[in-house]
Design a protein around this motif. Sequence first.
Motif, short mmCIF file in Angstrom:
data_model
loop_
_atom_site.label_atom_id
_atom_site.label_comp_id
_atom_site.label_asym_id
_atom_site.label_seq_id
_atom_site.Cartn_x
_atom_site.Cartn_y
_atom_site.Cartn_z
N GLY A 141 77.43 20.34 25.59
CA GLY A 141 76.59 20.37 24.40
C GLY A 141 76.47 19.06 23.66
N GLY A 142 77.06 18.01 24.20
CA GLY A 142 77.05 16.73 23.50
C GLY A 142 75.77 15.93 23.65
N ARG A 143 74.90 16.35 24.56
CA ARG A 143 73.65 15.60 24.76
C ARG A 143 72.66 16.49 25.54
N GLY A 144 71.44 15.99 25.68
CA GLY A 144 70.46 16.60 26.56
C GLY A 144 70.15 18.05 26.26
N LEU A 145 70.05 18.84 27.33
CA LEU A 145 69.72 20.26 27.17
C LEU A 145 70.75 20.98 26.31
N GLY A 146 72.01 20.67 26.50
CA GLY A 146 73.05 21.35 25.74
C GLY A 146 72.91 21.14 24.25
N ARG A 147 72.58 19.91 23.86
CA ARG A 147 72.38 19.62 22.44
C ARG A 147 71.17 20.38 21.89
N ALA A 148 70.08 20.43 22.66
CA ALA A 148 68.89 21.16 22.21
C ALA A 148 69.18 22.65 22.12
N ILE A 149 69.91 23.19 23.07
CA ILE A 149 70.28 24.61 23.05
C ILE A 149 71.13 24.92 21.83
N ALA A 150 72.14 24.09 21.59
CA ALA A 150 73.01 24.30 20.45
C ALA A 150 72.23 24.26 19.14
N ALA A 151 71.24 23.37 19.06
CA ALA A 151 70.44 23.26 17.84
C ALA A 151 69.66 24.53 17.57
N ARG A 152 69.03 25.11 18.60
CA ARG A 152 68.27 26.35 18.39
C ARG A 152 69.20 27.52 18.04
N LEU A 153 70.36 27.59 18.66
CA LEU A 153 71.30 28.66 18.32
C LEU A 153 71.77 28.51 16.88
N ALA A 154 72.04 27.27 16.47
CA ALA A 154 72.46 27.04 15.08
C ALA A 154 71.35 27.38 14.10
N GLU A 155 70.13 27.01 14.44
CA GLU A 155 69.00 27.33 13.56
C GLU A 155 68.85 28.84 13.39
N ALA A 156 69.17 29.60 14.44
CA ALA A 156 69.12 31.05 14.37
C ALA A 156 70.33 31.65 13.65
N GLY A 157 71.30 30.81 13.28
CA GLY A 157 72.41 31.27 12.47
C GLY A 157 73.76 31.34 13.14
#
Length: 268
Positions: A27-43
């Motif tokens: 989750g530190g870069r790339g797809l993982g970072r983008a995935i983590a961002a959407r999950l965080a945005e969803a709460g």
Amino acid sequence: MPVPDVSAKPLADLLSLRGRRAVVTGGGRGLGRAIAARLAEAGADLVIGDIDEGSAAAVAADLAGRYGVRATGAAMDVADGKSVAAAADRSVSELGGLEIWVNNAGVFPSVPLLEMSEDAWDEVFAVNARGVFLGAREAARCMAGAGGVIVNIVSTAGFRGSAPGLAAYVASKHAARGLTRELALELAPSGIRVLGVAPTYVPTEGNRLAAAAAGFDLDDLPTDLMATGPIGRGGVPDDIARVVLFCASDLSAFMTGSTLLADGGDTA
């Protein structure tokens, strides 16, 4: 333990991950970072696992500040069972539980078959296949009795051959896709759904480095791969992250065992 019927929930509640805890590997870069961002945005509260602990910590701090969720970075080697178990335990001890696990970490080396050593082959499988197994095992251990969702990042290479030099990668992604189907069957009685997401090439930091090492032109590669596809453009990390969010949320509550192609029609 059946997955509950969520038909009566309004759309906003189906999409919301508020109160859920997630681990994202790589989750530190790339797809993982983008995935983590959407999950965080969803709460969702998050453990960001990455081989580079500094990158994981930086992403966690950024997402906590942007979305007001709890997020922590963790050093994680997905090929090491103790390291994976420690990240799962950290979600339980620091965040209070675990409902979502995203097996995202992967490697993408290009080595012609006749030049590939046994060690090189094993290194790819250690991350791309063993890492999925270890992550799923530890996630299921934490989710047992309460249910949850495991999302495996596969690849279009899990559906077909890809390019010369990618024998280990293609084989490992077929393994990840097969694991997705088998784990869905095995974990269903525990209320755990297992889904795969299969991206086409997306120009992340890791993929661009791998493409450069294989001798591709970094500026032309995404266009060359997608110019003739139905969508007519190359993918970006958030294109994949949104599909993962769908899988992790109750929008996909009646799905398990499937691997969703997120490829702009590239595999059609």
